[in-house]
Motif scaffolding. Structure first.
Motif, PDB file in Angstrom:
ATOM      1  N   SER A 174       1.059  -0.851   0.009  1.00 18.94           N
ATOM      2  CA  SER A 174      -0.216  -0.339  -0.365  1.00 18.94           C
ATOM      3  C   SER A 174       0.710   1.358   0.198  1.00 18.94           C
ATOM      4  CB  SER A 174      -0.573   0.192   1.332  1.00 18.94           C
ATOM      5  OG  SER A 174      -0.120   0.252   2.499  1.00 18.94           O
ATOM      6  N   LEU A 175       2.360   1.313   0.951  1.00 18.77           N
ATOM      7  CA  LEU A 175       2.690   2.499   0.429  1.00 18.77           C
ATOM      8  C   LEU A 175       2.169   3.306   1.500  1.00 18.77           C
ATOM      9  CD1 LEU A 175       4.504   3.268  -2.978  1.00 18.77           C
ATOM     10  CD2 LEU A 175       5.141   1.496  -1.189  1.00 18.77           C
ATOM     11  N   SER A 176       1.113   3.143   2.619  1.00 19.66           N
ATOM     12  CA  SER A 176       0.900   4.045   3.971  1.00 19.66           C
ATOM     13  C   SER A 176       1.395   4.558   4.073  1.00 19.66           C
ATOM     14  CB  SER A 176      -0.260   3.476   4.298  1.00 19.66           C
ATOM     15  OG  SER A 176       0.184   2.571   4.873  1.00 19.66           O
ATOM     16  N   ALA A 177       2.135   5.999   4.377  1.00 21.84           N
ATOM     17  CA  ALA A 177       2.725   6.501   5.801  1.00 21.84           C
ATOM     18  C   ALA A 177       1.486   7.620   5.988  1.00 21.84           C
ATOM     19  CB  ALA A 177       3.750   6.730   4.723  1.00 21.84           C
ATOM     20  N   VAL A 178       2.499   7.739   7.749  1.00 19.44           N
ATOM     21  CA  VAL A 178       1.655   8.509   8.817  1.00 19.44           C
ATOM     22  C   VAL A 178       1.495   9.911   7.403  1.00 19.44           C
ATOM     23  CG1 VAL A 178       2.179   9.620  10.719  1.00 19.44           C
ATOM     24  CG2 VAL A 178       3.241   7.272  10.178  1.00 19.44           C
ATOM     25  N   PRO A 179       0.473  10.263   8.241  1.00 16.39           N
ATOM     26  CA  PRO A 179       0.953  12.268   7.517  1.00 16.39           C
ATOM     27  C   PRO A 179       1.328  12.691   8.363  1.00 16.39           C
ATOM     28  CG  PRO A 179      -1.677  11.143   8.077  1.00 16.39           C
ATOM     29  CD  PRO A 179      -0.455   9.916   8.416  1.00 16.39           C
ATOM     30  N   LEU A 180       1.952  14.148   6.942  1.00 15.80           N
ATOM     31  CA  LEU A 180       2.814  14.537   7.307  1.00 15.80           C
ATOM     32  C   LEU A 180       2.501  15.423   8.429  1.00 15.80           C
ATOM     33  CD1 LEU A 180       4.700  15.048   3.114  1.00 15.80           C
ATOM     34  CD2 LEU A 180       5.467  14.027   5.468  1.00 15.80           C
ATOM     35  N   PRO A 181       3.136  16.090   8.540  1.00 17.96           N
ATOM     36  CA  PRO A 181       3.098  17.430  10.158  1.00 17.96           C
ATOM     37  C   PRO A 181       2.305  18.609   9.315  1.00 17.96           C
ATOM     38  CG  PRO A 181       5.558  16.874  10.639  1.00 17.96           C
ATOM     39  CD  PRO A 181       4.492  15.778   9.448  1.00 17.96           C
ATOM     40  N   THR A 182       1.310  19.197  10.138  1.00 16.17           N
ATOM     41  CA  THR A 182       0.518  20.405   9.159  1.00 16.17           C
ATOM     42  C   THR A 182      -0.010  21.485  10.243  1.00 16.17           C
ATOM     43  OG1 THR A 182      -1.193  20.953   7.341  1.00 16.17           O
ATOM     44  CG2 THR A 182      -1.704  19.091   9.013  1.00 16.17           C
ATOM     45  N   PRO A 183       0.182  22.281  10.232  1.00 20.41           N
ATOM     46  CA  PRO A 183      -0.543  23.800  11.210  1.00 20.41           C
ATOM     47  C   PRO A 183      -2.345  23.195  10.616  1.00 20.41           C
ATOM     48  CG  PRO A 183       0.385  24.736   9.302  1.00 20.41           C
ATOM     49  CD  PRO A 183       0.965  23.449   8.668  1.00 20.41           C
ATOM     50  N   ALA A 184      -2.810  23.213   9.735  1.00 23.32           N
ATOM     51  CA  ALA A 184      -4.142  22.832   9.262  1.00 23.32           C
ATOM     52  C   ALA A 184      -5.348  21.901  10.407  1.00 23.32           C
ATOM     53  CB  ALA A 184      -4.593  22.560   8.010  1.00 23.32           C
ATOM     54  N   THR A 185      -4.269  20.927  11.353  1.00 21.63           N
ATOM     55  CA  THR A 185      -5.177  20.374  12.600  1.00 21.63           C
ATOM     56  C   THR A 185      -6.111  21.530  13.258  1.00 21.63           C
ATOM     57  OG1 THR A 185      -3.262  18.929  12.008  1.00 21.63           O
ATOM     58  CG2 THR A 185      -4.714  17.814  13.821  1.00 21.63           C
ATOM     59  N   THR A 186      -7.361  20.825  13.049  1.00 20.60           N
ATOM     60  CA  THR A 186      -8.373  21.367  13.732  1.00 20.60           C
ATOM     61  C   THR A 186      -8.862  20.846  14.787  1.00 20.60           C
ATOM     62  OG1 THR A 186     -10.438  21.548  12.136  1.00 20.60           O
ATOM     63  CG2 THR A 186      -8.472  22.860  12.836  1.00 20.60           C
ATOM     64  N   ARG A 187      -8.140  19.313  15.490  1.00 21.75           N
ATOM     65  CA  ARG A 187      -9.410  18.727  15.921  1.00 21.75           C
ATOM     66  C   ARG A 187      -8.984  18.860  17.697  1.00 21.75           C
ATOM     67  NH1 ARG A 187     -12.213  13.565  15.648  1.00 21.75           N
ATOM     68  NH2 ARG A 187     -11.860  12.854  17.244  1.00 21.75           N
ATOM     69  N   ARG A 188      -9.842  19.368  18.435  1.00 26.90           N
ATOM     70  CA  ARG A 188      -9.766  19.209  20.182  1.00 26.90           C
ATOM     71  C   ARG A 188     -10.606  18.281  20.890  1.00 26.90           C
ATOM     72  NH1 ARG A 188     -10.506  25.693  17.899  1.00 26.90           N
ATOM     73  NH2 ARG A 188      -8.275  25.707  17.481  1.00 26.90           N
ATOM     74  N   PRO A 189     -11.151  18.388  21.720  1.00 25.49           N
ATOM     75  CA  PRO A 189     -12.172  17.037  22.111  1.00 25.49           C
ATOM     76  C   PRO A 189     -13.191  18.303  22.129  1.00 25.49           C
ATOM     77  CG  PRO A 189     -10.291  18.257  23.684  1.00 25.49           C
ATOM     78  CD  PRO A 189      -9.436  18.603  23.084  1.00 25.49           C
ATOM     79  N   VAL A 190     -14.156  17.421  22.033  1.00 28.20           N
ATOM     80  CA  VAL A 190     -15.472  17.405  22.589  1.00 28.20           C
ATOM     81  C   VAL A 190     -16.081  18.413  23.679  1.00 28.20           C
ATOM     82  CG1 VAL A 190     -17.648  16.619  22.507  1.00 28.20           C
ATOM     83  CG2 VAL A 190     -16.334  15.375  20.714  1.00 28.20           C
ATOM     84  N   PRO A 191     -16.236  20.234  23.859  1.00 25.10           N
ATOM     85  CA  PRO A 191     -17.019  20.033  24.450  1.00 25.10           C
ATOM     86  C   PRO A 191     -17.575  19.061  25.629  1.00 25.10           C
ATOM     87  CG  PRO A 191     -17.343  21.384  23.127  1.00 25.10           C
ATOM     88  CD  PRO A 191     -17.089  20.518  22.410  1.00 25.10           C
ATOM     89  N   PRO A 192     -17.437  19.854  26.630  1.00 18.59           N
ATOM     90  CA  PRO A 192     -18.518  18.632  28.120  1.00 18.59           C
ATOM     91  C   PRO A 192     -20.363  19.011  27.347  1.00 18.59           C
ATOM     92  CG  PRO A 192     -17.312  19.490  29.070  1.00 18.59           C
ATOM     93  CD  PRO A 192     -17.282  20.361  27.640  1.00 18.59           C
ATOM     94  N   ALA A 193     -20.673  20.302  27.324  1.00 16.53           N
ATOM     95  CA  ALA A 193     -21.972  20.516  26.680  1.00 16.53           C
ATOM     96  C   ALA A 193     -22.457  19.926  25.907  1.00 16.53           C
ATOM     97  CB  ALA A 193     -22.328  21.962  27.043  1.00 16.53           C
ATOM     98  N   LEU A 194     -21.814  19.773  24.653  1.00 10.90           N
ATOM     99  CA  LEU A 194     -22.200  18.999  23.788  1.00 10.90           C
ATOM    100  C   LEU A 194     -22.898  17.961  23.379  1.00 10.90           C
ATOM    101  CD1 LEU A 194     -22.669  20.131  20.538  1.00 10.90           C
ATOM    102  CD2 LEU A 194     -20.569  18.979  20.050  1.00 10.90           C
ATOM    103  N   PRO A 195     -23.032  17.224  24.562  1.00 14.03           N
ATOM    104  CA  PRO A 195     -23.778  16.219  24.350  1.00 14.03           C
ATOM    105  C   PRO A 195     -25.030  16.582  24.665  1.00 14.03           C
ATOM    106  CG  PRO A 195     -21.955  15.239  25.306  1.00 14.03           C
ATOM    107  CD  PRO A 195     -21.870  17.043  25.313  1.00 14.03           C
TER     108      PRO A 195
END
Length: 170
Positions: A140-161
């Protein structure tokens, strides 16, 4: 040119024209780059603010490996080696390639003055095909994604559910 080399170049051209991205490997890991096929070569622009990052090793006279994937299925169609050249900004070749790239550039903040910014701050490169690689690597030649400043993943806020459950109950 032999029939095999003509067929190889035709495959390179058609596959690259139809693909939205090409994977270019210079000295480090491969990077996906948007491009345009113009005048017998793939052209890319990048390396400046607000544009795509270019892989290491894309310098004048270098040889790089380009992998083209199917737009529909995502599988490798062809891999080829390319000679890198950089037309001089303002030259006839640079202007023709920049005009083609300008038509393919999406979401540009400065669409009217984009080519002037490219001439000042970016690099426009021509990747001229040398030969098609007939044997593709196995796996597959798959590899770990290259680092980027575009990452926006954050924990889900506690009140959201609770907010989502409250809306569903109405």
């Amino acid at each position: 040119m032999t029939d095999d080399s003509l067929l190889g170049h035709a495959l390179i051209e058609e596959a690259t024209k139809k693909s939205g991205l090409i994977w270019v490997r210079g000295e480090g890991p491969a990077r996906a780059l948007w491009h345009v096929w113009h005048d017998g070569a793939a052209h890319v622009v990048g390396g400046g603010p607000g544009e795509q990052p270019l892989p290491d090793g894309l310098t004048e006279g270098a040889t790089v490996e380009v992998t083209v994937r199917s737009k529909d299925k995502g599988g490798r169609v062809v891999a080829w080696t390319a000679l890198v050249s950089a037309p001089a900004p303002g030259s006839e070749a640079w202007t023709a390639a920049a005009d083609e790239l300008k038509g393919k550039r999406l979401n540009a903040p400065d669409a009217e003055t984009m080519t002037e910014r490219w001439a000042r701050e970016c690099r426009l490169l021509r990747l001229t095909p040398r030969e098609a690689v007939t044997e593709l690597p196995q796996g597959s030649l798959s590899a770990v994604p290259l680092p980027t400043p575009a990452t926006t993943r954050r924990p889900v806020p506690p009140a959201l559910p609770r907010l989502l459950l409250r809306r569903r109950g109405r």
